[in-house]
Motif scaffolding. Sequence first.
Motif, short mmCIF file in Angstrom:
data_model
loop_
_atom_site.label_atom_id
_atom_site.label_comp_id
_atom_site.label_asym_id
_atom_site.label_seq_id
_atom_site.Cartn_x
_atom_site.Cartn_y
_atom_site.Cartn_z
N SER A 80 -15.96 55.70 46.41
CA SER A 80 -14.86 54.75 46.33
C SER A 80 -14.22 54.63 47.70
CB SER A 80 -13.82 55.23 45.31
OG SER A 80 -12.71 54.37 45.31
N GLU A 81 -14.00 53.38 48.14
CA GLU A 81 -13.39 53.13 49.45
C GLU A 81 -11.89 52.96 49.28
OE1 GLU A 81 -13.70 50.04 53.24
OE2 GLU A 81 -15.34 50.22 51.79
N ALA A 82 -11.12 53.91 49.82
CA ALA A 82 -9.67 53.86 49.74
C ALA A 82 -9.11 53.03 50.88
CB ALA A 82 -9.10 55.27 49.77
N SER A 83 -7.78 52.90 50.93
CA SER A 83 -7.13 52.14 52.00
C SER A 83 -7.41 52.81 53.34
CB SER A 83 -5.62 52.08 51.75
OG SER A 83 -5.08 53.39 51.68
N VAL A 87 -13.83 56.64 52.79
CA VAL A 87 -14.73 56.67 51.64
C VAL A 87 -14.63 58.02 50.96
CG1 VAL A 87 -17.12 56.50 50.85
CG2 VAL A 87 -16.31 55.02 52.70
N ASP A 88 -14.31 58.02 49.68
CA ASP A 88 -14.11 59.26 48.94
C ASP A 88 -15.10 59.31 47.77
OD1 ASP A 88 -13.11 61.66 48.20
OD2 ASP A 88 -11.13 60.94 47.60
N ALA A 89 -15.42 60.52 47.35
CA ALA A 89 -16.28 60.71 46.18
C ALA A 89 -15.40 60.83 44.94
CB ALA A 89 -17.13 61.96 46.36
N CYS A 90 -15.69 60.01 43.93
CA CYS A 90 -14.88 59.99 42.72
C CYS A 90 -15.77 60.25 41.50
CB CYS A 90 -14.16 58.66 42.56
SG CYS A 90 -13.01 58.28 43.91
N TYR A 91 -15.22 60.95 40.53
CA TYR A 91 -15.94 61.27 39.29
C TYR A 91 -15.42 60.35 38.20
CZ TYR A 91 -18.22 64.09 35.70
OH TYR A 91 -19.02 64.53 34.67
N HIS A 92 -16.34 59.65 37.53
CA HIS A 92 -15.98 58.67 36.51
C HIS A 92 -16.52 59.11 35.15
CE1 HIS A 92 -15.08 54.68 34.85
NE2 HIS A 92 -16.25 54.77 34.21
N VAL A 93 -15.69 58.98 34.11
CA VAL A 93 -16.13 59.32 32.76
C VAL A 93 -15.76 58.20 31.80
CG1 VAL A 93 -15.95 61.81 33.09
CG2 VAL A 93 -13.97 60.54 32.24
#
Length: 238
Positions: A80-83, A87-93
Motif C-alpha cells: 500500500s502506498e501511503a502519503s 510504500v508499506d506492507a499491509c495485511y488484508h482479511v
Amino acid sequence: MNSMIVEVEASACLGQERSRVQTEKLAMDEARRTASEYAVTYVSSETGVENGRLVEDLVKAYSKATVRVLEEMEKGWRQSEASGGFVDACYHVKIKAEVTPAKMENPSPSVQSSMADPRAPLTVELWTDRDSYRVGDAMKFFFRGNKPFYARAVYVDAEGNLIEVTPYRKARYYKGGVTYEIPGEGDQFTLMITPPLGEEQLILYTSTQPLDSYSGQEAGAFYVVSGGGRTWARPRAA
C-alpha cells in the motif's frame, strides 16, 4: 435476541513498530470490530425511529456483542502506498463472522415487546417443551418470530452429526407471530433421547431472505448435512 452473520473486510499495515504477527492480529481485530459496528448500524436502520428506546437498547446489546469468526474467506499481504510516496506492507482479511448481542439482565419493556413488533429487526425465540430430559423421553422444540422469516433447524447430535430437522423439500418460510414446533404436525420422526449421551444442540438459522443452499443427502425423514464432526458451511443470514 438473534445473532447475525455478516461478511466484512479490514486491513492493517506493518509500519515501523509492528511485527508481521502483530499486524495480522491487528487486521483480524479490526475485522471483528467492523462486524460489530455493521450489526449496530443494521439494527438501527431496521428498527427505525418510531421507538427510540428500543433502538437504544438494541444498539447497547450489539455494541457489546461477541464476534465469532466462522470463515476466513480471504487473507494475505499487499503493498500500500501511503502519503509521501512511502510504500508499506499491509495485511488484508475478509471474514464471515457471527455477531451475538450481549445478554441483557434486565431488558426494558421495549425490548421485551420487540418479539411482537414487526418494525423491529428479525427476532426469533427458540425453546424446548421442558428443562431436562431422561433416556427414552421425546423432545420438542418451539420457535416464533416477530415478522415473516426463513429458517433452517439443524440438530447436532452427541457424535457431531449435523442433521436438518426442518422440511427440506419445502421453502422453510414461516409467518411472524405464529408458534411452530419441531417435530411438527405431519413430520414422520420423533426426537428421542437415546445413547450415546453427550452434548447435543439445535441450531436455528433465520433470515428475512431465502437462505443459501448447501450440500447433503437425504436419510429417510431427515437431511444429513454432514457427519462425524466434519465442518459444515453454515447458511448465510441477512
